[in-house]
Design a protein around this motif. Structure first.
Motif, PDB file in Angstrom:
ATOM      1  N   ALA A 318      38.709  52.061  79.520  1.00 64.07           N
ATOM      2  CA  ALA A 318      38.591  51.968  78.067  1.00 64.07           C
ATOM      3  C   ALA A 318      37.122  52.044  77.664  1.00 64.07           C
ATOM      4  O   ALA A 318      36.251  51.467  78.319  1.00 64.07           O
ATOM      5  N   ALA A 319      36.853  52.741  76.574  1.00 63.49           N
ATOM      6  CA  ALA A 319      35.500  52.878  76.055  1.00 63.49           C
ATOM      7  C   ALA A 319      35.300  51.948  74.868  1.00 63.49           C
ATOM      8  O   ALA A 319      36.021  52.025  73.879  1.00 63.49           O
ATOM      9  N   ILE A 320      34.310  51.073  74.971  1.00 63.51           N
ATOM     10  CA  ILE A 320      33.935  50.190  73.861  1.00 63.51           C
ATOM     11  C   ILE A 320      32.681  50.775  73.223  1.00 63.51           C
ATOM     12  O   ILE A 320      31.620  50.825  73.856  1.00 63.51           O
ATOM     13  N   GLY A 321      32.818  51.254  72.005  1.00 64.62           N
ATOM     14  CA  GLY A 321      31.687  51.875  71.323  1.00 64.62           C
ATOM     15  C   GLY A 321      30.565  50.882  71.075  1.00 64.62           C
ATOM     16  O   GLY A 321      30.781  49.815  70.508  1.00 64.62           O
ATOM     17  N   GLU A 322      29.344  51.247  71.470  1.00 62.08           N
ATOM     18  CA  GLU A 322      28.216  50.312  71.463  1.00 62.08           C
ATOM     19  C   GLU A 322      27.290  50.441  70.261  1.00 62.08           C
ATOM     20  O   GLU A 322      26.346  49.678  70.114  1.00 62.08           O
ATOM     21  N   ARG A 323      27.513  51.388  69.365  1.00 66.54           N
ATOM     22  CA  ARG A 323      26.485  51.765  68.405  1.00 66.54           C
ATOM     23  C   ARG A 323      26.311  50.789  67.236  1.00 66.54           C
ATOM     24  O   ARG A 323      25.278  50.781  66.575  1.00 66.54           O
ATOM     25  N   ALA A 354      34.766  60.145  68.061  1.00 69.85           N
ATOM     26  CA  ALA A 354      34.292  60.568  69.375  1.00 69.85           C
ATOM     27  C   ALA A 354      35.161  60.062  70.516  1.00 69.85           C
ATOM     28  O   ALA A 354      34.991  60.498  71.654  1.00 69.85           O
ATOM     29  N   GLY A 355      36.074  59.114  70.224  1.00 73.86           N
ATOM     30  CA  GLY A 355      37.015  58.717  71.259  1.00 73.86           C
ATOM     31  C   GLY A 355      36.929  57.306  71.749  1.00 73.86           C
ATOM     32  O   GLY A 355      37.495  56.974  72.785  1.00 73.86           O
ATOM     33  N   ALA A 356      36.206  56.434  71.059  1.00 77.48           N
ATOM     34  CA  ALA A 356      36.158  55.033  71.472  1.00 77.48           C
ATOM     35  C   ALA A 356      37.541  54.404  71.391  1.00 77.48           C
ATOM     36  O   ALA A 356      38.368  54.785  70.556  1.00 77.48           O
ATOM     37  N   ASP A 357      37.779  53.419  72.281  1.00 79.36           N
ATOM     38  CA  ASP A 357      39.038  52.670  72.269  1.00 79.36           C
ATOM     39  C   ASP A 357      38.903  51.361  71.521  1.00 79.36           C
ATOM     40  O   ASP A 357      39.870  50.846  70.958  1.00 79.36           O
ATOM     41  N   LEU A 358      37.709  50.776  71.560  1.00 76.94           N
ATOM     42  CA  LEU A 358      37.391  49.549  70.840  1.00 76.94           C
ATOM     43  C   LEU A 358      35.999  49.709  70.240  1.00 76.94           C
ATOM     44  O   LEU A 358      35.243  50.597  70.657  1.00 76.94           O
ATOM     45  N   SER A 546      29.894  59.240  72.348  1.00 74.19           N
ATOM     46  CA  SER A 546      29.477  60.618  72.087  1.00 74.19           C
ATOM     47  C   SER A 546      28.653  61.194  73.234  1.00 74.19           C
ATOM     48  O   SER A 546      28.279  62.365  73.183  1.00 74.19           O
ATOM     49  N   ASP A 547      28.362  60.383  74.246  1.00 69.66           N
ATOM     50  CA  ASP A 547      27.612  60.856  75.408  1.00 69.66           C
ATOM     51  C   ASP A 547      28.543  61.681  76.290  1.00 69.66           C
ATOM     52  O   ASP A 547      29.459  61.163  76.924  1.00 69.66           O
ATOM     53  N   VAL A 548      28.288  62.989  76.354  1.00 68.38           N
ATOM     54  CA  VAL A 548      29.197  63.905  77.038  1.00 68.38           C
ATOM     55  C   VAL A 548      29.332  63.573  78.516  1.00 68.38           C
ATOM     56  O   VAL A 548      30.435  63.532  79.069  1.00 68.38           O
ATOM     57  N   GLU A 549      28.208  63.328  79.177  1.00 70.72           N
ATOM     58  CA  GLU A 549      28.254  63.096  80.620  1.00 70.72           C
ATOM     59  C   GLU A 549      29.017  61.819  80.947  1.00 70.72           C
ATOM     60  O   GLU A 549      29.791  61.777  81.907  1.00 70.72           O
ATOM     61  N   VAL A 550      28.799  60.783  80.170  1.00 69.41           N
ATOM     62  CA  VAL A 550      29.510  59.533  80.396  1.00 69.41           C
ATOM     63  C   VAL A 550      31.005  59.713  80.138  1.00 69.41           C
ATOM     64  O   VAL A 550      31.845  59.223  80.895  1.00 69.41           O
ATOM     65  N   ALA A 551      31.336  60.418  79.075  1.00 73.15           N
ATOM     66  CA  ALA A 551      32.748  60.638  78.755  1.00 73.15           C
ATOM     67  C   ALA A 551      33.445  61.408  79.868  1.00 73.15           C
ATOM     68  O   ALA A 551      34.560  61.063  80.274  1.00 73.15           O
ATOM     69  N   ARG A 552      32.801  62.448  80.373  1.00 69.71           N
ATOM     70  CA  ARG A 552      33.414  63.228  81.457  1.00 69.71           C
ATOM     71  C   ARG A 552      33.509  62.414  82.740  1.00 69.71           C
ATOM     72  O   ARG A 552      34.471  62.543  83.501  1.00 69.71           O
ATOM     73  N   LEU A 597      37.894  59.578  74.624  1.00 71.18           N
ATOM     74  CA  LEU A 597      38.471  58.685  75.612  1.00 71.18           C
ATOM     75  C   LEU A 597      39.784  58.109  75.117  1.00 71.18           C
ATOM     76  O   LEU A 597      40.647  57.773  75.908  1.00 71.18           O
ATOM     77  N   LEU A 598      39.918  58.005  73.811  1.00 68.74           N
ATOM     78  CA  LEU A 598      41.178  57.490  73.265  1.00 68.74           C
ATOM     79  C   LEU A 598      42.252  58.556  73.314  1.00 68.74           C
ATOM     80  O   LEU A 598      43.357  58.346  73.788  1.00 68.74           O
ATOM     81  N   GLU A 599      41.931  59.742  72.819  1.00 67.55           N
ATOM     82  CA  GLU A 599      42.914  60.818  72.769  1.00 67.55           C
ATOM     83  C   GLU A 599      42.901  61.657  74.046  1.00 67.55           C
ATOM     84  O   GLU A 599      43.752  62.498  74.251  1.00 67.55           O
TER      85      GLU A 599
END
Length: 816
Positions: A318-323, A354-358, A546-552, A597-599
């Motif tokens: 799961a991705a927790i958006g940090e911004r 961008a796909g965050a889960d939380l 939104s970080d492409v490398e981290v998302a991949r 990451l969500l979708e």
């Protein structure tokens, strides 16, 4: 007397049916306060209870559904709240029922963040009633027919506070779309939120017939191991020969009761339109069926009012958006210091896209009033986004107002091993049903060894248990250290992570970007560390989505760890990214391609920077009433004449949102705050226009009919109508037919609302009187009203607030 909760673990129990319908059949007029009968005509109430017991009911619900001071005030009986509620329990106990459930219904107020009623005020209303009920020692308190998860949660917390030790059953109401009408809450989210706040039994009643309710019961059953209560209406009401009837039969209800038990229900009854014959049928069909044994879902569940995310137990990372963190973000910090959450809204929308889960929410910066601004951020995000929130703060003075306000299950970030954190934060999390991030540090700092961090985690875990929290409430942060200053520390983090996840079995989280601090090529380092952490058992990562490398990297880890069946998400995202690269051969590394990451898919390229008109439209669509007036000023300075702003910017924006509501993409909370933003913008436009230029779309008279004191649906419709330029004369609640008819002389259309089946005859009478007096179109709506019923009384119909606006516009247009 047998223990109710113990019995619900081993057998099916039957609860009684409708009270209001039975009082109507007994000749009680709709203007009579039902709760008053507990004192003035207790023998009638006793007879109704006894009839249900003779039909086979194990449990009877007291005649106290409208027993809050606010509801009783509508009848001038507010000062009798204690006696009428206590009398209701005493009468029910005389019926011979094995179990007495003290019944509590909604307050009739719309709570923050959607409405204006404050948590503490509504809590006090419920606590007063709960204390009175508990004084007579019922077997349980049952909360019924709640359409807003915020109010259901508040009532539950009030019950636990005012009646400690009394089990609380919470039954909410869903619409035909499978969501709670006011909050848009799903069965899964309701189960998670209410279970976390201490409900002993959860479930649903009213609103739907048994056929429509069955799939929702099945959905709720897989989201919780708690016993389920199910009480459908006897079908949907119809008008037959001038009488309002519920078409369902006792045998039909019995057959569905059997299916409810097969789906996981343990407490089965019926609601509006039912009678003791329905209870007898339920008893015949369901009583002896074996209970379905259900396991609690694994992992840690967090929830917004409209969605659930589960962490750990082999689920995708799961991705927790940090911004939403002002550290290093000057624009956000300045906005928070100024008391604005507009930038918070912007960052939340970007991260969700961008796909965050939380979403992590941190308002900590110099000069920021953190208690106020954390609550304001929660207020804004609760209606803006469907993503659950992580409240990133360790000050109880800031956290408690936010936890009161948040109508979901938050993740509290974080609780360390310090004595102060354990003492102050764990009770707060337990009280408000939050999950917690356990931080592997204490008063001595961050341990340098694996064993040292595990020792801290074990201490916090034990303290959490003593506070009433379990492993399903804990997410462990093993702490990411900076590789530039101590390369060996990364190994300590990963080994601690492996031990916590693999040996102890707890969910885990890390702040990924800390590892690369002070080094070049940070995205590559972050991605590599994330993959290593995923293989060590990481459940969630605090990242920039939104970080492409981290998302991949996250998607790749899910594939290689078997958490992405058939690599579907990886394939979808990779194809989308390749398509994007074909359109834009050399995107910058930081481009927001948003590998979701969500979708689990990449969205289209980001749009160009929005112009001021688009920003104004966006403020309306996201409910940013604070920014909308200033953006109106900017649009007019940009050259758009004031008389064109509403038609060319505001109306299209609110129309798009209404269309999205019709498609099931947004829900009532978003519409309500959008209406507030629309009104704020429209009011600012009007300051640029001469008084003679102001235009009304039409004149509307709105009322809740005689005998019905519910105002929520009416108030929402009025708000939307006013935001769309209609002039509304709101007559209020409990309005007699003659008053409506006289007001209708000056109107283009009349709108009537009713929530109670017992007041449908009054609605029909009002329709007739308006037709005879004023001859203007009449539209009807409310939870108990159907299109067929409306047609039968010669009225138009709207099923929801946006539909009301459309129907009013059509009626006004036809009249003109």
């Amino acid at each position: 007397m047998p223990d109710l909760l113990k019995r619900l673990q081993t057998e099916v129990l039957v609860v009684d049916g409708a009270m209001g319908t039975m009082l109507q059949r007994a000749g009680i007029p709709p203007e009579q306060c039902p709760e008053q009968l507990n004192a003035t005509n207790p023998e009638l109430i006793l007879q109704l209870h006894s009839d249900y017991v003779l039909a086979g009911a194990d449990c009877v619900s007291t005649n106290t559904f409208g027993g809050t001071r606010r509801k009783l005030d509508e009848y001038g009986l507010g000062d009798e709240v204690v006696e009428l509620n206590r009398a209701g329990v005493r009468v029910a106990k005389r019926s011979g029922a094995t179990h007495v459930l003290a019944d509590v219904g909604p307050s009739g107020l719309v709570m923050e963040p959607v409405g204006e009623a404050r948590f503490d005020d509504v809590f006090a209303l419920f606590a007063e009633q709960m204390a009175a009920l508990a004084a007579e020692e019922p077997d349980a308190i049952i909360l019924e027919t709640f359409t807003d998860i915020a109010e259901a949660r508040c009532a539950l917390l009030a019950a636990r506070s005012a009646a400690p030790g009394v089990p609380v059953v919470v039954s909410v109401t869903f619409g035909a779309d499978g969501r709670m009408p006011l909050s848009g809450t799903t069965p899964e989210a309701a189960a998670v939120i209410l279970g976390a706040c201490g409900a002993a039994v959860v479930g649903m009643n009213c609103g739907l017939g048994p056929e429509q309710m069955l799939p929702l019961v099945e959905r709720m059953a897989v989201a919780t191991a708690l016993p389920l209560v199910v009480q459908p209406n006897a079908g949907l009401p119809r008008l037959v020969a001038g009488e309002t009837v519920f078409p369902g039969t006792a045998e039909e209800m019995g057959r569905y009761a059997s299916r409810f038990v097969e789906a996981g229900a343990a407490l089965v009854g019926s609601c509006c339109g039912s009678s003791p014959s329905f209870t007898a049928s339920i008893t015949d069909f369901a009583k002896e069926k074996p209970l379905l044994r259900r396991e609690a879902p694994s992992g840690v569940a967090v929830a917004s009012p409209r969605s659930v995310v589960r962490l750990g137990a082999g689920r995708p990372l799961a991705a927790i958006g940090e911004r939403i963190n002002p550290t290093g973000k000057k624009l956000l910090a300045e906005s928070l210091r100024a008391g604005s959450v507009s930038v918070v809204r912007e960052y939340a929308t970007e991260q969700e896209r961008a796909g965050a889960d939380l979403l992590d929410v941190n308002v900590g910066a110099a000069g920021v009033d953190q208690p106020r601004m954390l609550a304001e951020a929660v207020r804004a995000l609760s209606t803006l986004t469907d993503l659950p929130l992580v409240l990133d703060n360790t000050d109880p003075e800031a956290l408690e107002p936010a936890l009161k306000l948040y109508p979901g299950r938050a993740l509290l970030n974080s609780v360390s091993g310090s004595a102060e954190a354990i003492e102050r934060l764990l009770p707060l999390a337990a009280r408000y049903g939050a999950a917690i991030v356990v931080l592997a540090l204490d008063d001595g700092g961050i341990p340098a060894t694996v064993s040292g961090r595990l020792h801290v985690i074990a201490r916090v875990r034990e303290a959490a248990r003593e506070a009433g929290l379990g492993d399903a409430d804990l997410v462990v942060d093993c702490l990411t250290m900076t590789a530039a200053t101590d390369p060996a520390a990364v190994g300590v983090t990963l080994e601690t992570l492996r031990r916590v996840s693999g040996e102890i079995g707890l969910a885990t989280v890390l702040g990924v970007s800390n590892v690369s601090h002070g080094l070049p090529g940070r995205p590559a380092l972050n991605a590599a560390f994330l993959e290593m952490a995923a293989f060590a058992g990481l459940s969630a990562a605090i990242v920039n989505p939104s970080d492409v490398e981290v998302a991949r990297a996250a998607l790749a880890a899910d594939v290689l760890l078997g958490r992405d069946p058939n690599a579907e998400a990886w394939i979808t995202a990779t194809k989308a990214l390749e398509s994007l690269r074909a359109q834009q051969p050399q995107p910058p590394a930081s481009a927001e391609v948003g590998t979701a990451l969500l979708e689990r898919a990449a969205p289209p390229p980001p749009p160009p920077p929005a112009g001021v008109r688009d920003r104004l439209a966006g403020a309306v669509e996201t409910g940013d009433a604070d920014s909308a007036p200033g953006l109106v000023d900017a649009v007019i300075r940009d050259g758009l004449p004031p008389q064109r702003v509403i038609a060319e910017v505001l109306t299209p924006a609110i129309t798009r949102l209404g269309d999205a509501f019709g498609r099931g993409e947004v829900f009532l909370p978003q519409l309500i705050v959008a209406a507030d933003a629309m009104k704020a913008a429209s009011d600012r436009v009007k300051t640029y226009l001469p008084a003679s230029a102001e235009h009304s779309e039409g004149r509307v008279v709105f009322a809740t009919v005689k005998g019905d004191i519910h105002s929520i649906g009416k108030d929402i419709c009025v708000s939307l109508l006013e935001s769309r330029g209609f002039t509304v004369h709101d007559l209020g609640v409990d309005v007699d037919a003659r008053t409506v008819a006289l007001a209708a002389r000056e109107a283009d259309v009349v709108c009537l609302s009713a929530l109670m089946t017992t007041t449908l005859p009054q609605m029909e009478r009002t329709v007739r009187e308006v037709a005879g007096e004023a001859g203007v179109p009449v539209l009807v709506g409310g939870a108990v009203v159907t299109a067929d019923w409306a047609e039968g009384v010669g009225a138009g119909y709207a099923s929801d607030a946006p539909g009301c606006v459309d129907a009013v516009r059509a009626a006004v247009g036809a009249k003109r």
